[in-house]
Structure formats: structure tokens, C-alpha cells
Design a protein around this motif. Sequence first.
Motif, PDB file in Angstrom:
ATOM      1  N   LEU A 241     -31.445 -36.189 -20.352  1.00 21.66           N
ATOM      2  CA  LEU A 241     -31.037 -35.236 -22.075  1.00 21.66           C
ATOM      3  C   LEU A 241     -30.289 -34.067 -22.334  1.00 21.66           C
ATOM      4  O   LEU A 241     -29.495 -33.686 -22.704  1.00 21.66           O
ATOM      5  N   SER A 242     -30.966 -33.211 -21.268  1.00 17.84           N
ATOM      6  CA  SER A 242     -30.224 -32.093 -21.483  1.00 17.84           C
ATOM      7  C   SER A 242     -29.564 -31.805 -19.638  1.00 17.84           C
ATOM      8  O   SER A 242     -29.112 -30.601 -19.961  1.00 17.84           O
ATOM      9  N   ARG A 243     -29.935 -32.237 -19.155  1.00 20.69           N
ATOM     10  CA  ARG A 243     -29.143 -32.028 -17.610  1.00 20.69           C
ATOM     11  C   ARG A 243     -29.542 -30.448 -16.913  1.00 20.69           C
ATOM     12  O   ARG A 243     -28.356 -30.507 -16.180  1.00 20.69           O
ATOM     13  N   THR A 244     -30.920 -29.545 -17.622  1.00 19.12           N
ATOM     14  CA  THR A 244     -30.803 -28.945 -17.139  1.00 19.12           C
ATOM     15  C   THR A 244     -31.642 -28.469 -16.369  1.00 19.12           C
ATOM     16  O   THR A 244     -32.795 -29.325 -16.159  1.00 19.12           O
ATOM     17  N   SER A 245     -31.658 -27.456 -15.500  1.00 15.23           N
ATOM     18  CA  SER A 245     -32.251 -27.478 -13.640  1.00 15.23           C
ATOM     19  C   SER A 245     -33.196 -26.238 -14.161  1.00 15.23           C
ATOM     20  O   SER A 245     -33.630 -26.529 -15.233  1.00 15.23           O
ATOM     21  N   HIS A 246     -34.621 -26.673 -13.477  1.00 14.13           N
ATOM     22  CA  HIS A 246     -35.235 -24.881 -13.673  1.00 14.13           C
ATOM     23  C   HIS A 246     -35.195 -23.944 -13.221  1.00 14.13           C
ATOM     24  O   HIS A 246     -35.656 -22.950 -14.894  1.00 14.13           O
ATOM     25  N   ASP A 247     -34.011 -23.733 -13.103  1.00 18.86           N
ATOM     26  CA  ASP A 247     -33.085 -22.627 -13.666  1.00 18.86           C
ATOM     27  C   ASP A 247     -32.939 -22.178 -14.704  1.00 18.86           C
ATOM     28  O   ASP A 247     -31.709 -20.844 -14.997  1.00 18.86           O
ATOM     29  N   GLY A 248     -31.969 -23.162 -15.334  1.00 21.26           N
ATOM     30  CA  GLY A 248     -31.908 -23.105 -16.664  1.00 21.26           C
ATOM     31  C   GLY A 248     -30.488 -23.186 -16.102  1.00 21.26           C
ATOM     32  O   GLY A 248     -29.067 -23.429 -17.429  1.00 21.26           O
ATOM     33  N   THR A 249     -29.409 -24.057 -15.143  1.00 21.96           N
ATOM     34  CA  THR A 249     -28.716 -24.305 -15.257  1.00 21.96           C
ATOM     35  C   THR A 249     -28.171 -25.798 -15.193  1.00 21.96           C
ATOM     36  O   THR A 249     -29.323 -26.668 -14.844  1.00 21.96           O
ATOM     37  N   VAL A 250     -27.299 -26.287 -15.912  1.00 19.09           N
ATOM     38  CA  VAL A 250     -26.865 -27.057 -16.520  1.00 19.09           C
ATOM     39  C   VAL A 250     -26.040 -27.948 -15.891  1.00 19.09           C
ATOM     40  O   VAL A 250     -25.251 -27.573 -15.547  1.00 19.09           O
ATOM     41  N   ILE A 251     -26.946 -29.325 -14.772  1.00 20.69           N
ATOM     42  CA  ILE A 251     -26.006 -29.992 -14.349  1.00 20.69           C
ATOM     43  C   ILE A 251     -25.417 -31.546 -14.792  1.00 20.69           C
ATOM     44  O   ILE A 251     -26.098 -31.990 -15.440  1.00 20.69           O
ATOM     45  N   ALA A 252     -24.020 -31.595 -14.500  1.00 22.31           N
ATOM     46  CA  ALA A 252     -23.099 -32.509 -14.954  1.00 22.31           C
ATOM     47  C   ALA A 252     -23.278 -32.982 -16.325  1.00 22.31           C
ATOM     48  O   ALA A 252     -23.839 -34.163 -16.335  1.00 22.31           O
TER      49      ALA A 252
END
Length: 280
Positions: free
Chosen positions: A197-208
Motif C-alpha cells: 500500500l505504501s511502497r515504502t522501503s525501510h529507509d523511507g524511500t518510496v519504490i515505484a
Amino acid sequence: MRGGPGFFAAPEEAAGGAFMEDDVSDRLRGGIVKIFMDPVWPSPAMEVCHEDGTKEPVGEPYYGQEEVDHLVLDAASHGLQVAIHCIGNRAVEQGLNAFERAQREIPRDDPRYRIEHFSFATSEQIERARSLGVIVSHQPPFLHLIGDYFETRSNEAGIDAVPIPYRDMLDAGVFVASGSDFPCAPVPPLLGLYGLLSRTSHDGTVIAADQAISPLEAIRTYTLNSATAMFREHEVGSIEIGKRADLVVLSHDPTLVDPNNVRDIVVQQTYVDGDLEYSV
């Protein structure tokens, strides 16, 4: 899943029907052969496209096309389901080729062939998976755990591949089932839902970000779709009369909360066959 005698070894015995009667219990059942097509490290089997248009094979698959074809054909001749671990686009191509040949030479009404991971598949391969009816078994917790790796690797490969393209796969009509890949990624499904839902990686980066899917779509991939991927949709995967009463009570409705808060939802109760087995 039954594999070979070693973690990445060829599952020749399993494909030959050595474990046909493989049910451990009513819950833990066999009937599926696992094939590892390519390694995880240092590189999956990829075809990289350089800026000048030249293509280069990177990483080595464990099998040639003919070898994997015969493993799948052997399993198909015994009526077994097959799941192939394919990370790179070269591996995915070989997996799809093997399933296509199996259906041509040993046609089956509902084999439910699966590709596990499908990590760096091209848009053409997504469409091909749909046309062949291949189930994509994917692991959303990787979005949170190493989502940046998927993005970097896709960019470096120079191919038409989006990192973990759930939106594209569902829009194309691919049947997608979600899981954890534990112990390689965390088990909790709510962490996977958060990633989808958020597409958010552990470091806060939004992925696609454009690959985000709706809460109901995400839940379905984890529940009914995963049950279907195991031929168990008549028994589990949804709350219906006649199915096992395996269900959870959550502190919040994941279809209503902010996607960024989904991973904070608490499981308050767990029921197995209708019996309360866990309660906070």
C-alpha cells in the motif's frame, strides 16, 4: 515443497514421483516440486541491456533450457504441481518456456504452475505469464526490507522491468499470490500489506509509487489467492460457510487506515478451526 537433496540441487526424485504420498498432516501437505532456476547472490540470471543497445548475460542459471524442461515434464507426467524460483529475467524466461512446453506436450486442465519471486520480469514476461496462466508467487515484505535494492538493480539492468510491479501484474490479469519467503524476509502479513500500500522501503524511500494497489487487492493476494496457489481455495482463504474458521481480529480495519499506519495494526485474536488460540 519437495526439492533436491541439497538446497539448490536438482529435484530429480521429486519430479519422478518419489514423494507422491507426502502429506504430513491435514494441514501440512505435499504434491509440489520446487526448482531453483538461478542464484540470489552474487547475481541472479539476468540479461542486462547497456546504453548502446548491446545485451549481456549476467549471472548463471542452474539449468539449461532442456534440463529444466525435462524436470517439469517429468513432474507434469506424475500430475504434480511445479514451482520454479526465478529472480532474474533470464531465469523467468526459462521458467515460462518450460511451463509452455509442458502444457503443449502434457496438457492439463489446471496445473497451476508457479513462478516464485518473478523479481525482475519484463512487461513482456508479465503478459506471457498471464497468457500461460502461470501463478506469480511473490513476497511483499521485501519491499520494506530491501526495496531500494530492487529499484537499483532494475535501473542498472537497463531493462523494461519495474521493481515489484504489483499494479502492472494485476492490471494485466496475472494471478498473484503473496507470502513471506521466511526466513529470508519477515513473516508478518501486515508488514507485507504495508509495503503493497505504501511502497515504502525501510529507509523511507518510496519504490515505484504507481505500483501501489488497493487494500482489498492486497488482502486478497495474501488470503484467497494464496489458498488458490495451493489448491486449497475450497477450504481456506476467505470467511465463508463450509470453510475452516481460520481468522484474525485486528485492532483497525486495514482498508480504512492510512497506508503508512498499516504495519502498526495489532492482531488482537487468532482463531484456528474456530477455536481461540491467541488473544492479547
